[in-house]
Design a protein around this motif. Structure first.
Motif, PDB file in Angstrom:
ATOM      1  N   GLY A 228       0.829  -1.168   0.000  1.00  0.00           N
ATOM      2  CA  GLY A 228       0.000   0.000   0.000  1.00  0.00           C
ATOM      3  C   GLY A 228       0.879   1.238   0.000  1.00  0.00           C
ATOM      4  N   THR A 229       0.255   2.377   0.218  1.00  0.00           N
ATOM      5  CA  THR A 229       0.963   3.650   0.279  1.00  0.00           C
ATOM      6  C   THR A 229       0.445   4.458   1.458  1.00  0.00           C
ATOM      7  N   ALA A 230       1.198   5.467   1.854  1.00  0.00           N
ATOM      8  CA  ALA A 230       0.795   6.397   2.911  1.00  0.00           C
ATOM      9  C   ALA A 230       1.358   7.761   2.544  1.00  0.00           C
ATOM     10  N   ASP A 231       0.720   8.409   1.579  1.00  0.00           N
ATOM     11  CA  ASP A 231       1.199   9.689   1.051  1.00  0.00           C
ATOM     12  C   ASP A 231       0.513  10.836   1.779  1.00  0.00           C
ATOM     13  N   GLU A 232       1.241  11.496   2.654  1.00  0.00           N
ATOM     14  CA  GLU A 232       0.659  12.556   3.469  1.00  0.00           C
ATOM     15  C   GLU A 232       0.303  13.781   2.629  1.00  0.00           C
ATOM     16  N   ASP A 233      -0.846  14.361   2.959  1.00  0.00           N
ATOM     17  CA  ASP A 233      -1.341  15.590   2.326  1.00  0.00           C
ATOM     18  C   ASP A 233      -1.499  15.466   0.815  1.00  0.00           C
ATOM     19  N   ASN A 234      -1.770  14.262   0.358  1.00  0.00           N
ATOM     20  CA  ASN A 234      -2.006  14.006  -1.065  1.00  0.00           C
ATOM     21  C   ASN A 234      -3.496  13.769  -1.260  1.00  0.00           C
ATOM     22  N   TRP A 235      -4.135  14.623  -2.054  1.00  0.00           N
ATOM     23  CA  TRP A 235      -5.585  14.572  -2.236  1.00  0.00           C
ATOM     24  C   TRP A 235      -6.003  13.803  -3.487  1.00  0.00           C
ATOM     25  N   SER A 236      -5.082  13.282  -4.235  1.00  0.00           N
ATOM     26  CA  SER A 236      -5.421  12.648  -5.506  1.00  0.00           C
ATOM     27  C   SER A 236      -6.138  11.317  -5.311  1.00  0.00           C
ATOM     28  N   LEU A 237      -7.254  11.139  -5.991  1.00  0.00           N
ATOM     29  CA  LEU A 237      -8.003   9.884  -5.970  1.00  0.00           C
ATOM     30  C   LEU A 237      -7.769   9.057  -7.230  1.00  0.00           C
ATOM     31  N   THR A 238      -6.818   9.492  -8.043  1.00  0.00           N
ATOM     32  CA  THR A 238      -6.523   8.786  -9.283  1.00  0.00           C
ATOM     33  C   THR A 238      -5.406   7.771  -9.068  1.00  0.00           C
ATOM     34  N   PRO A 239      -5.638   6.491  -9.373  1.00  0.00           N
ATOM     35  CA  PRO A 239      -4.581   5.490  -9.204  1.00  0.00           C
ATOM     36  C   PRO A 239      -3.377   5.798 -10.079  1.00  0.00           C
ATOM     37  N   ASP A 240      -2.190   5.620  -9.540  1.00  0.00           N
ATOM     38  CA  ASP A 240      -0.944   5.841 -10.262  1.00  0.00           C
ATOM     39  C   ASP A 240      -0.435   4.492 -10.756  1.00  0.00           C
ATOM     40  N   PRO A 241      -0.337   4.285 -12.082  1.00  0.00           N
ATOM     41  CA  PRO A 241       0.092   2.985 -12.606  1.00  0.00           C
ATOM     42  C   PRO A 241       1.471   2.558 -12.107  1.00  0.00           C
ATOM     43  N   GLU A 242       2.397   3.507 -11.969  1.00  0.00           N
ATOM     44  CA  GLU A 242       3.738   3.160 -11.497  1.00  0.00           C
ATOM     45  C   GLU A 242       3.694   2.707 -10.041  1.00  0.00           C
ATOM     46  N   VAL A 243       2.897   3.380  -9.244  1.00  0.00           N
ATOM     47  CA  VAL A 243       2.744   2.985  -7.844  1.00  0.00           C
ATOM     48  C   VAL A 243       2.108   1.599  -7.761  1.00  0.00           C
ATOM     49  N   ALA A 244       1.116   1.357  -8.603  1.00  0.00           N
ATOM     50  CA  ALA A 244       0.453   0.053  -8.610  1.00  0.00           C
ATOM     51  C   ALA A 244       1.438  -1.062  -8.952  1.00  0.00           C
ATOM     52  N   ALA A 245       2.268  -0.821  -9.940  1.00  0.00           N
ATOM     53  CA  ALA A 245       3.259  -1.822 -10.342  1.00  0.00           C
ATOM     54  C   ALA A 245       4.246  -2.098  -9.206  1.00  0.00           C
ATOM     55  N   GLU A 246       4.627  -1.061  -8.478  1.00  0.00           N
ATOM     56  CA  GLU A 246       5.553  -1.224  -7.360  1.00  0.00           C
ATOM     57  C   GLU A 246       4.902  -2.001  -6.219  1.00  0.00           C
ATOM     58  N   ILE A 247       3.622  -1.759  -5.983  1.00  0.00           N
ATOM     59  CA  ILE A 247       2.904  -2.505  -4.946  1.00  0.00           C
ATOM     60  C   ILE A 247       2.892  -3.990  -5.276  1.00  0.00           C
ATOM     61  N   VAL A 248       2.569  -4.325  -6.510  1.00  0.00           N
ATOM     62  CA  VAL A 248       2.552  -5.735  -6.931  1.00  0.00           C
ATOM     63  C   VAL A 248       3.941  -6.346  -6.788  1.00  0.00           C
ATOM     64  N   LYS A 249       4.962  -5.594  -7.184  1.00  0.00           N
ATOM     65  CA  LYS A 249       6.337  -6.096  -7.106  1.00  0.00           C
ATOM     66  C   LYS A 249       6.732  -6.403  -5.661  1.00  0.00           C
ATOM     67  N   ARG A 250       6.401  -5.496  -4.732  1.00  0.00           N
ATOM     68  CA  ARG A 250       6.754  -5.697  -3.324  1.00  0.00           C
ATOM     69  C   ARG A 250       6.012  -6.896  -2.737  1.00  0.00           C
ATOM     70  N   CYS A 251       4.745  -7.028  -3.077  1.00  0.00           N
ATOM     71  CA  CYS A 251       3.965  -8.164  -2.566  1.00  0.00           C
ATOM     72  C   CYS A 251       4.470  -9.482  -3.153  1.00  0.00           C
ATOM     73  N   ALA A 252       4.834  -9.465  -4.435  1.00  0.00           N
ATOM     74  CA  ALA A 252       5.327 -10.682  -5.087  1.00  0.00           C
ATOM     75  C   ALA A 252       6.674 -11.115  -4.525  1.00  0.00           C
TER      76      ALA A 252
END
Length: 317
Positions: A228-252
């Motif tokens: 997951g992520t914990a981005d302080e003071d970030n209001w964006s509700l749009t998924p970031d593809p690069e962040v998503a890929a990194e999440i999958v990589k860390r879990c894998a």
């Protein structure tokens, strides 16, 4: 301003905190309505990974008290998982030691122990904790509230002074930043990836000691929630593809079979973080009572029932 005679309590906010508070109030005999900006399935609560654990929430002593009350409720609800969305699931809390948790953990969480090398490569705790399927649980909370003669209205509140009821309970989460206003409430953005479950039956939550990156996966019958992520003071509700890929990589890296799991979707939620939870009674000049119950960060599920009971008690004084 006249008081609306059709109900004596209005709960503003329809996430897990608001609905749980409304249930406790309604089942105590109060006439309760929930005013919510959007249906429960579109709230931040619906996005939550939803593992019970008192983490990063203050004040610590009170949070633990609220959490343990909630644990008792979830243990009962886990007897009906298909109905309530609550299951007791085993897994590993990475980078954790039993002697760091205090005596409450070993006393209250049966079977909690140090994880083995086969279960986790680092230092961790093996525990059986409540894991919630939030869309199912929120639907169950709403139905339980309605059975207690509660009512839910989708309506936008822009000023708490406009809520004409003798008792108003403010469970607006991040909305309290503007509505109270309380600038101490701030967003901490969390992004999740939902994949087909490749056969994972245990959860894992880990934090990289060097980078601080949080990695977790929570298993459900038909899907696996990755974060997951914990981005302080970030209001964006749009998924970031690069962040998503990194999440999958860390879990894998922790469970290799996740690498090939088919992606079903992406979720983003803004945790309503505050240095301390605000749970207090505020008498208003016109004789009404305002009870605040917000600022739970990512631990709303963990403390929901304990906070709801205290908020209901404050509303009834």
């Amino acid at each position: 301003m006249g008081i609306d005679p059709s109900g004596d309590v209005i709960v503003v906010g329809g996430g897990v905190i608001g609905l749980t508070t409304a249930v406790v109030l309604a089942e105590s005999g109060r006439r309760v309505r929930v005013w919510t900006r959007e249906p429960a399935e579109r709230t931040t609560s619906a996005v939550a990974g939803a593992l019970w654990w008192p983490h990063l929430i203050r004040p610590k002593a009170l949070a633990r008290h609220w959490a343990l009350q909630s644990l008792s409720v979830y243990e009962e609800l886990a007897a009906r998982p298909e109905e309530t969305g609550v299951r007791m699931v085993e897994g590993v809390l990475g980078e954790s030691r039993l002697d760091e948790q205090g005596s409450w953990a070993a006393a209250r969480v049966p079977g909690m122990r140090a994880s083995t090398a086969e279960e986790y490569a680092g230092t961790g705790l093996w525990a059986r904790l409540p894991l919630l399927d939030m869309p199912v649980h929120l639907r169950w909370l709403r139905e339980r509230f309605l059975r207690a003669d509660g009512a839910v209205e989708v309506r936008l509140v822009t000023d708490l002074a406009e809520v004409a009821a003798p008792v108003v309970v403010n469970c607006t989460g991040l909305g309290a930043r503007e509505l109270v206003p309380d600038k101490a409430v701030r967003p901490v953005r969390g992004q999740l990836v939902i994949v087909e479950n490749p056969g994972v039956t245990t959860w894992l939550a880990s934090t990289d000691s060097d980078t601080g990156a949080s990695t977790y996966f929570f298993p459900h019958a038909d899907r696996l929630v990755l974060g997951g992520t914990a981005d302080e003071d970030n209001w964006s509700l749009t998924p970031d593809p690069e962040v998503a890929a990194e999440i999958v990589k860390r879990c894998a890296a922790l469970r290799p079979e996740i690498a090939e799991a088919r992606v079903l979707g992406h979720r983003v939620g803004l945790r309503p973080v505050r240095d301390t939870v605000r749970l207090e009674r505020e008498p208003l000049p016109d004789g009404r009572v305002l009870v605040h119950n917000y600022g739970h960060g990512g631990a709303g599920v963990t403390v929901a029932w304990g906070c709801a009971r205290e908020a209901a008690a404050l509303a009834s004084r």
